[in-house]
Design an enzyme around this catalytic site. Structure first.
Site, PDB file in Angstrom:
ATOM      1  N   ALA A 249       0.801  -1.235   0.000  1.00 32.51           N
ATOM      2  CA  ALA A 249       0.000   0.000   0.000  1.00 32.51           C
ATOM      3  C   ALA A 249       0.829   1.278   0.000  1.00 32.51           C
ATOM      4  O   ALA A 249       0.274   2.367   0.205  1.00 32.51           O
ATOM      5  CB  ALA A 249      -0.997   0.028   1.158  1.00 32.51           C
ATOM      6  N   ALA A 250       2.137   1.165  -0.263  1.00 31.42           N
ATOM      7  CA  ALA A 250       2.940   2.392  -0.371  1.00 31.42           C
ATOM      8  C   ALA A 250       2.397   3.260  -1.517  1.00 31.42           C
ATOM      9  O   ALA A 250       2.265   4.479  -1.384  1.00 31.42           O
ATOM     10  CB  ALA A 250       4.402   2.048  -0.619  1.00 31.42           C
ATOM     11  N   GLY A 251       2.069   2.596  -2.635  1.00 38.35           N
ATOM     12  CA  GLY A 251       1.531   3.337  -3.780  1.00 38.35           C
ATOM     13  C   GLY A 251       0.188   3.990  -3.454  1.00 38.35           C
ATOM     14  O   GLY A 251      -0.085   5.121  -3.860  1.00 38.35           O
ATOM     15  N   ASP A 252      -0.632   3.281  -2.718  1.00 37.20           N
ATOM     16  CA  ASP A 252      -1.949   3.841  -2.334  1.00 37.20           C
ATOM     17  C   ASP A 252      -1.748   5.072  -1.450  1.00 37.20           C
ATOM     18  O   ASP A 252      -2.446   6.081  -1.592  1.00 37.20           O
ATOM     19  CB  ASP A 252      -2.768   2.803  -1.555  1.00 37.20           C
TER      20      ASP A 252
HETATM   21  O1  RIB Z   1      -2.126  -1.851  -2.780  1.00 39.74           O
HETATM   22  C1  RIB Z   1      -2.159  -2.768  -1.727  1.00 39.74           C
HETATM   23  C2  RIB Z   1      -3.432  -3.517  -1.708  1.00 39.74           C
HETATM   24  O2  RIB Z   1      -3.523  -4.323  -2.845  1.00 39.74           O
HETATM   25  C3  RIB Z   1      -3.591  -4.465  -0.546  1.00 39.74           C
HETATM   26  O3  RIB Z   1      -4.102  -3.841   0.611  1.00 39.74           O
HETATM   27  C4  RIB Z   1      -4.482  -5.548  -1.092  1.00 39.74           C
HETATM   28  O4  RIB Z   1      -5.774  -5.511  -0.602  1.00 39.74           O
HETATM   29  C5  RIB Z   1      -4.455  -5.349  -2.607  1.00 39.74           C
HETATM   30  O5  RIB Z   1      -5.637  -4.910  -3.053  1.00 39.74           O
END
Ligand code: RIB
Length: 312
Positions: A249-252
């Site tokens: 989730a670094a990108g998120d």
């Molecule tokens: O970007 C990370 C996410 O990718 C994780 O939390 C997982 O759920 C996948 O969707």
């Protein structure tokens, strides 16, 4: 401040930590197992909420224990859940994740309720988002719905940020309607398939800008991001040196920090710096959302001179 909305996926992550990834057919002993909130869309919403930025989440969970605990997680992180639908008889999306000793991951997603975000759902949802200005989308709900949402939001004059993850091609008419696209290197290849395998990053970025994408932000992990616009060329915005525990989730988190900067009216490169700082902090703790920073943590990394710029 501009109003933000996320349209996207909600997953419960089932995470196994392991020294190294197994080979096909190999059985290994893991070091820990946890069930924690994730999903690319939800991660972006929670990262915004954690920073104290108001955000609406539009997506679907199942009517199961994961869905219930996810709704609680959203509320605890300040995310508006009015547009999170609970789908009867459906399970919440899951992601089976392995994290190795270097903090790298493998992920398998089962969409489940995320797959119920269909065209009819979009029709019902968009009017309720009419007062939002900046929209964050990803590739984890049905792609035709993501693409139609972008067409509709563009026609309404909204700002669209697309994280083209997981990697998949995007129709050219849709690309031309995107204000900010944030691929890593493999996603950049996936959204420029007509250029073939040999084209370099520069050629792919130029191609996207030529199609009408407003800005390409090539995320490069610890190296930061490369920001390209037609007027400004390509600029490198460095990342922050941190001790990596888990890159999930670094990108998120980058997208959330970047969107927060835009919503606060910061210039492009400063918004990318906020994204880099948020992403940098996110990898220092375990789990998709474990390291997502609060505003004060972000200010400690960025420096006191940012306090006023990041005043909410
Ligand atoms: O970007 C990370 C996410 O990718 C994780 O939390 C997982 O759920 C996948 O969707």
């Amino acid at each position: 401040m501009k109003k933000l909305a996320v349209i996207g996926s909600i997953n419960m992550d089932v995470v196994t930590s392991v020294e190294r990834f197994p080979q096909p057919g190999e059985t290994l002993t893991g070091t820990s197992f946890s069930t924690i909130p994730g999903g690319k869309g939800a991660n972006q919403a929670v990262a915004l909420g954690r920073l104290g930025v108001p955000v609406r989440m539009a997506g679907s969970v199942g009517d199961d224990a994961f869905g219930e605990s996810y709704l609680r997680n959203f509320r605890e992180n300040g995310v508006d859940t009015a547009l999170v639908r609970v789908c009867k008889g459906q399970t919440t999306g899951t992601a089976s994740i392995e994290v190795n000793a270097e903090g790298e991951n493998h992920i398998i997603v089962v969409p489940a309720a995320n797959g119920e975000c269909d065209m009819q759902w979009l029709e019902e949802t968009l009017p309720a988002l009419a007062n939002c200005d900046i929209f964050l989308l990803q590739h984890e709900i049905p792609l035709p719905v993501v693409f139609e949402a972008i067409r509709r939001l563009h026609a309404l004059g909204k700002t669209v940020i697309l994280d083209p993850a997981p990697a998949a091609a995007v129709p050219e008419d849709v690309l031309s309607m995107i204000d900010y696209i944030t691929p890593n290197e493999s996603e950049l290849r996936a959204i420029t398939p007509t250029l073939g395998a040999d084209a370099d990053v520069q050629a792919r970025v130029s191609y996207l800008l030529g199609l009408g994408v407003g800005c390409v932000i090539n995320k490069s992990g610890g190296d930061g991001a490369y920001v390209a616009t037609r007027a400004g060329g390509i600029k490198h915005v460095p990342g922050f040196k941190v001790k990596v525990v888990d890159t999930t989730a670094a990108g998120d988190t980058f997208n959330a920090g970047f969107a927060a900067g835009l919503a606060l009216g910061l210039p492009l490169e400063e918004s990318v710096m906020v994204g880099n700082a948020a992403a940098g902090l996110s990898v220092t703790a375990f789990g998709a959302q474990g390291g997502m920073p609060r505003r004060e943590q972000l200010l400690t990394l960025l420096g006191e001179e940012w306090r006023e710029k990041l005043a909410l």
